[in-house]
Design an enzyme around this catalytic site. Structure first.
Site, PDB file in Angstrom:
ATOM      1  N   HIS A  96       0.841  -1.131  -0.066  1.00 40.76           N
ATOM      2  CA  HIS A  96      -0.138  -0.151  -0.177  1.00 40.76           C
ATOM      3  C   HIS A  96       0.908   1.416  -0.046  1.00 40.76           C
ATOM      4  O   HIS A  96       0.275   2.284  -0.043  1.00 40.76           O
ATOM      5  CB  HIS A  96      -1.054  -0.055   1.182  1.00 40.76           C
ATOM      6  CG  HIS A  96      -2.301   0.743   0.728  1.00 40.76           C
ATOM      7  ND1 HIS A  96      -3.411   0.608   1.530  1.00 40.76           N
ATOM      8  CD2 HIS A  96      -2.708   1.311  -0.313  1.00 40.76           C
ATOM      9  CE1 HIS A  96      -4.456   1.103   0.945  1.00 40.76           C
ATOM     10  NE2 HIS A  96      -4.063   1.717  -0.227  1.00 40.76           N
ATOM     11  N   HIS A 125      -6.904  -0.730   8.058  1.00 37.85           N
ATOM     12  CA  HIS A 125      -5.910   0.090   8.846  1.00 37.85           C
ATOM     13  C   HIS A 125      -6.021   1.643   8.045  1.00 37.85           C
ATOM     14  O   HIS A 125      -6.590   1.768   7.051  1.00 37.85           O
ATOM     15  CB  HIS A 125      -4.440  -0.198   8.554  1.00 37.85           C
ATOM     16  CG  HIS A 125      -4.268  -1.764   8.618  1.00 37.85           C
ATOM     17  ND1 HIS A 125      -4.386  -2.696   7.961  1.00 37.85           N
ATOM     18  CD2 HIS A 125      -3.779  -2.269  10.093  1.00 37.85           C
ATOM     19  CE1 HIS A 125      -3.711  -3.812   8.383  1.00 37.85           C
ATOM     20  NE2 HIS A 125      -3.637  -3.719   9.658  1.00 37.85           N
ATOM     21  N   HIS A 140       4.082   1.405   4.351  1.00 36.60           N
ATOM     22  CA  HIS A 140       2.512   0.849   3.692  1.00 36.60           C
ATOM     23  C   HIS A 140       1.607   1.435   4.839  1.00 36.60           C
ATOM     24  O   HIS A 140       0.377   1.538   4.656  1.00 36.60           O
ATOM     25  CB  HIS A 140       2.491  -0.781   3.595  1.00 36.60           C
ATOM     26  CG  HIS A 140       2.336  -1.673   4.593  1.00 36.60           C
ATOM     27  ND1 HIS A 140       1.859  -2.986   4.288  1.00 36.60           N
ATOM     28  CD2 HIS A 140       2.804  -1.428   5.827  1.00 36.60           C
ATOM     29  CE1 HIS A 140       2.047  -3.578   5.386  1.00 36.60           C
ATOM     30  NE2 HIS A 140       2.590  -2.851   6.473  1.00 36.60           N
ATOM     31  N   GLU A 271      -1.814  -5.110  -1.521  1.00 36.20           N
ATOM     32  CA  GLU A 271      -1.692  -5.671  -0.504  1.00 36.20           C
ATOM     33  C   GLU A 271      -1.841  -7.400  -0.662  1.00 36.20           C
ATOM     34  O   GLU A 271      -1.933  -8.134   0.407  1.00 36.20           O
ATOM     35  CB  GLU A 271      -2.272  -5.455   0.835  1.00 36.20           C
ATOM     36  CG  GLU A 271      -1.605  -4.094   1.328  1.00 36.20           C
ATOM     37  CD  GLU A 271      -0.143  -4.082   1.803  1.00 36.20           C
ATOM     38  OE1 GLU A 271       0.076  -5.165   2.380  1.00 36.20           O
ATOM     39  OE2 GLU A 271       0.373  -3.074   2.020  1.00 36.20           O
TER      40      GLU A 271
END
Ligand code: ARG
Ligand code: MN
Ligand code: MN
Ligand code: MN
Length: 309
Positions: A96, A125, A140, A271
């Site tokens: 990411h 997240h 990331h 991811e």
């Protein structure tokens, strides 16, 4: 509709290796045909070339800062070129951290053509860490902070404007793992977060209605899909699984409601880690979601169109 697939095979921003195999796993799941089925002209630009993963510890709060910066420079240029050519870029990640390059290119394009930017960030997240807050040093976990202007120069300046985007231009959906520093920072910046607690309480339909509020003909909708958004029981092929994510139908509904707006203009799929997957099921799930995003009609949708309401 012209679509360009851009492979960015890297895991330099992640803590676990393997996301670098994501682009090929998505091709094996036939992402190209899935998008072409809706009448799009799909061009696979192949994979970008960038630095290898040196697998080193963090230095001053960052792991692999130089490599991450290089990958994002390269990706920025590729995404920006496709947007200038009037094409819809689909970035096949990769971890990411790549959202820094892709979204800074999208934001630059929006500034140039005078479009309103809205980023829908699907993730477990918040990815809002900084060098001082990060528990891992993995970049990331930092792209949203960098895009909002909080990060090292080599990452914040990539799109030619600091900040690349404003906190009001992003809405986060599915969030359920946020570090202490990130919690404070989310509040401070005023980022709109639809976390799992909120999704449980009001339902995905209401969440998406709110997340898409204000989208009109002049909106450039960018979807950044971190595959760990999904519940790990249906999406095991990610390095940072977090229990309690959306179900198959909840995720499909998100994508279907985005398709209904007709404003999707760029996409990241990140991811995906084939080394942790089972028989490519997570890649296949991601491709299912992409089909919905590009307008795969459910019966209800077809029926509505025929009736004209
Ligand atoms: N918050 C954690 C960190 O900063 C995890 C970030 C995970 N990010 C992701 N894109 N999967 O290390
Ligand atoms: Mn450049
Ligand atoms: Mn995540
Ligand atoms: Mn993420």
């Amino acid at each position: 509709l012209n679509v360009s697939l851009i492979g960015a095979p890297t895991d330099v921003g992640a803590g676990t290796r393997g996301a670098s195999m994501g682009p090929e796993a998505l091709r094996v799941a036939d992402i190209r045909a899935a998008i072409a089925a809706f009448g799009a002209d799909v061009r696979d630009c192949g994979d970008l070339a960038g630095p290898a993963n040196p697998n080193l510890p963090a230095v001053d709060g960052f792991r692999h800062l130089h490599e991450v910066a290089q990958w994002n420079e390269i990706l920025h240029d590729a995404v920006y070129a496709e947007l200038c050519a009037g094409r819809l870029p689909v970035m096949l990640g990769g971890d990411h951290c790549l959202a820094i390059g892709s979204i800074s290119a999208v934001a630059r394009h929006c500034r140039t053509v005078g479009k309103k930017l809205l980023v829908l960030w699907f993730d477990a997240h918040a990815d809002l860490n900084t060098a001082t807050m990060t528990p891992s040093g993995n970049i990331h976990g930092m792209p949203v902070a960098c895009l909002c202007g909080h990060g090292p120069d080599v990452l914040t300046r990539i799109g030619g404007n600091i900040p690349a985007m404003l906190p009001s231009e992003i809405r986060q959906i599915g969030i359920r793992s946020v570090d202490e520093g990130e919690k404070r920072f989310l509040c401070e910046l005023g980022v709109e977060v639809f976390d799992m607690r909120y999704i449980d309480e009001v339902g995905m339909r209401a969440v998406m209605e709110q997340a898409l509020a204000g989208v009109d003909e002049n909106t450039h909708l960018h979807v950044s899909l971190d595959v760990d958004f999904l519940d790990p029981t249906i999406a095991p092929g990610v390095g940072t699984t977090v229990r309690g994510g959306p179900t198959y139908r909840e995720a499909e509904l998100c994508m279907e409601m985005i398709a209904d707006t007709d404003q999707l203009a760029s996409l990241d799929i990140v991811e995906l880690n084939p080394a942790l997957d089972h028989r490519n099921m997570t890649a296949e799930l991601a491709v299912d979601l992409v089909e919905s995003l590009f307008g795969k009609s459910t019966l209800m949708r077809m029926h509505r169109q025929t009736r004209g309401n």
